[in-house]
Design a protein around this motif. Structure first.
Motif, PDB file in Angstrom:
ATOM      1  N   SER A 128       0.840  -1.201   0.000  1.00 54.07           N
ATOM      2  CA  SER A 128       0.000   0.000   0.000  1.00 54.07           C
ATOM      3  C   SER A 128       0.875   1.250   0.000  1.00 54.07           C
ATOM      4  CB  SER A 128      -0.888  -0.003   1.249  1.00 54.07           C
ATOM      5  OG  SER A 128      -1.549   1.231   1.391  1.00 54.07           O
ATOM      6  N   GLU A 130      -0.421   3.890   1.497  1.00 50.15           N
ATOM      7  CA  GLU A 130      -0.969   4.601   2.655  1.00 50.15           C
ATOM      8  C   GLU A 130      -0.220   4.205   3.923  1.00 50.15           C
ATOM      9  OE1 GLU A 130      -3.349   6.859   2.804  1.00 50.15           O
ATOM     10  OE2 GLU A 130      -3.472   6.744   0.614  1.00 50.15           O
ATOM     11  N   PRO A 131       0.439   5.149   4.604  1.00 45.93           N
ATOM     12  CA  PRO A 131       1.206   4.796   5.807  1.00 45.93           C
ATOM     13  C   PRO A 131       0.379   4.057   6.856  1.00 45.93           C
ATOM     14  CG  PRO A 131       1.704   7.047   5.139  1.00 45.93           C
ATOM     15  CD  PRO A 131       0.608   6.568   4.232  1.00 45.93           C
ATOM     16  N   GLU A 132      -0.884   4.459   7.054  1.00 45.84           N
ATOM     17  CA  GLU A 132      -1.687   3.801   8.093  1.00 45.84           C
ATOM     18  C   GLU A 132      -2.013   2.357   7.712  1.00 45.84           C
ATOM     19  OE1 GLU A 132      -2.112   4.713  11.203  1.00 45.84           O
ATOM     20  OE2 GLU A 132      -0.880   6.419  10.607  1.00 45.84           O
ATOM     21  N   GLU A 133      -2.251   2.122   6.424  1.00 45.79           N
ATOM     22  CA  GLU A 133      -2.531   0.764   5.954  1.00 45.79           C
ATOM     23  C   GLU A 133      -1.272  -0.105   6.049  1.00 45.79           C
ATOM     24  OE1 GLU A 133      -5.063  -1.035   5.432  1.00 45.79           O
ATOM     25  OE2 GLU A 133      -3.826  -2.699   4.692  1.00 45.79           O
ATOM     26  N   GLN A 134      -0.131   0.501   5.769  1.00 40.23           N
ATOM     27  CA  GLN A 134       1.139  -0.231   5.910  1.00 40.23           C
ATOM     28  C   GLN A 134       1.331  -0.657   7.366  1.00 40.23           C
ATOM     29  OE1 GLN A 134       4.354   2.231   4.536  1.00 40.23           O
ATOM     30  NE2 GLN A 134       3.874   1.907   2.376  1.00 40.23           N
ATOM     31  N   LYS A 135       1.046   0.275   8.279  1.00 42.55           N
ATOM     32  CA  LYS A 135       1.233  -0.026   9.708  1.00 42.55           C
ATOM     33  C   LYS A 135       0.293  -1.145  10.166  1.00 42.55           C
ATOM     34  CE  LYS A 135       2.966   4.091  11.996  1.00 42.55           C
ATOM     35  NZ  LYS A 135       2.693   5.125  12.981  1.00 42.55           N
ATOM     36  N   ALA A 136      -0.951  -1.091   9.687  1.00 43.62           N
ATOM     37  CA  ALA A 136      -1.929  -2.116  10.093  1.00 43.62           C
ATOM     38  C   ALA A 136      -1.487  -3.496   9.593  1.00 43.62           C
ATOM     39  CB  ALA A 136      -3.316  -1.763   9.537  1.00 43.62           C
ATOM     40  N   ARG A 139       1.471  -4.609  11.706  1.00 45.34           N
ATOM     41  CA  ARG A 139       0.992  -5.020  13.051  1.00 45.34           C
ATOM     42  C   ARG A 139       0.410  -6.428  13.021  1.00 45.34           C
ATOM     43  NH1 ARG A 139      -0.803   0.206  13.871  1.00 45.34           N
ATOM     44  NH2 ARG A 139      -2.890  -0.304  13.143  1.00 45.34           N
ATOM     45  N   PHE A 183       5.536   0.058  15.194  1.00 47.42           N
ATOM     46  CA  PHE A 183       4.296  -0.103  14.424  1.00 47.42           C
ATOM     47  C   PHE A 183       3.053  -0.108  15.327  1.00 47.42           C
ATOM     48  CE2 PHE A 183       7.321  -1.947  11.271  1.00 47.42           C
ATOM     49  CZ  PHE A 183       7.025  -1.088  10.215  1.00 47.42           C
ATOM     50  N   GLY A 184       3.247   0.123  16.626  1.00 42.88           N
ATOM     51  CA  GLY A 184       2.108   0.272  17.527  1.00 42.88           C
ATOM     52  C   GLY A 184       1.541  -1.023  18.076  1.00 42.88           C
TER      53      GLY A 184
END
Ligand SMILES: N[C@@H](CCC(=O)N[C@@H](CS)C(=O)NCC(=O)O)C(=O)O
Length: 221
Positions: A128, A130-136, A139, A183-184
């Motif tokens: 992806s 999208e940074p948020e999609e990459q992080k999800a 994770r 990555f949270g």
């Protein structure tokens, strides 16, 4: 002239950090050479000639005589096994009987094959933009992999992942926890891993090999 080592690495690369930790734990000195993963340096022809995968770490081994061509070794687990076999006089990171050593490698592979490849920058970018999609995505794989590690190490652990000495598995675990936090991932779900991490934190090699010790002063982000 003793064998000398140069490590091509990147400060936040978890695979590089495994090797830094092993070198420091064994008290083997080396020259660190930074190869950025962000500005194309790792894809340069110079670095591709060291490692056709364009990744780090790469360990350059200059054996006894300066006239000998240096050897280049890639793949962090292969490098760890090389250091283990070539320095039998140093603290071992692969101890015990055949089964214990196989269990140590199994834990290492849970991270090396089962987690790290999924949050490697080229894989995140392919998944992806999208940074948020990459992080999800990262994770998901980290939580799944750490869950497997947690279940396995409950059977092998002492103060560290396998018994009471740090091992190759711990060399993989330390940077993986750093990436998990980046990555949270919430680590509370992994109590054995957390306890092992607390014991690893007090080792001098933990601090000396830590990403923060190699972070460029001008790094932003
Ligand atoms: N299996 C390899 C993985 C190496 C790897 O993926 N390194 C990452 C940093 S942790 C990297 O250089 N990524 C950039 C790339 O693959 O282009 C090892 O353990 O050495």
């Amino acid at each position: 002239m003793p064998t000398s080592y140069r490590l091509y690495h990147y400060w936040r690369s978890s695979s590089s950090w495994r090797v830094r930790f092993a070198l420091d734990l064994k008290g083997i000195s080396y020259e660190p050479v930074a190869v950025s993963l962000l500005n194309g340096e790792s894809e340069s022809s110079e670095h591709l000639s060291r490692n056709p995968a364009g990744s780090v770490p790469v360990l350059e081994i200059q054996a006894q005589s300066p006239s000998t061509t240096p050897l280049l070794l890639t793949e962090s687990l292969a490098i760890l096994l090389y250091l283990e076999e070539s320095h039998p006089d140093r603290p071992s990171l692969l101890r015990g009987d055949t089964i214990t050593r196989a269990q140590t490698l199994a834990l290492s592979e849970v991270i090396n094959s089962g987690i790290q490849p999924f949050h490697n920058p080229p894989v995140l970018a392919r998944h992806s933009s999208e940074p948020e999609e990459q992080k999800a995505w990262a994770r998901d794989f980290i939580e799944r992999g750490l869950g497997i590690y947690e279940a396995l190490c409950q059977k092998t652990r002492g103060r560290f992942s396998v018994g009471d000495h740090p091992s190759i598995a711990d060399a993989c675990l330390i940077p993986q926890i750093y990436s998990a936090e980046r990555f949270g991932v919430k680590l509370q779900a992994f109590p054995s891993i957390q306890a092992i991490h607390e014991n690893l934190k007090v080792l001098p090699a933990f601090a000396s090999s830590h990403a923060d010790a190699f972070k460029p002063l001008d790094f932003k982000g």
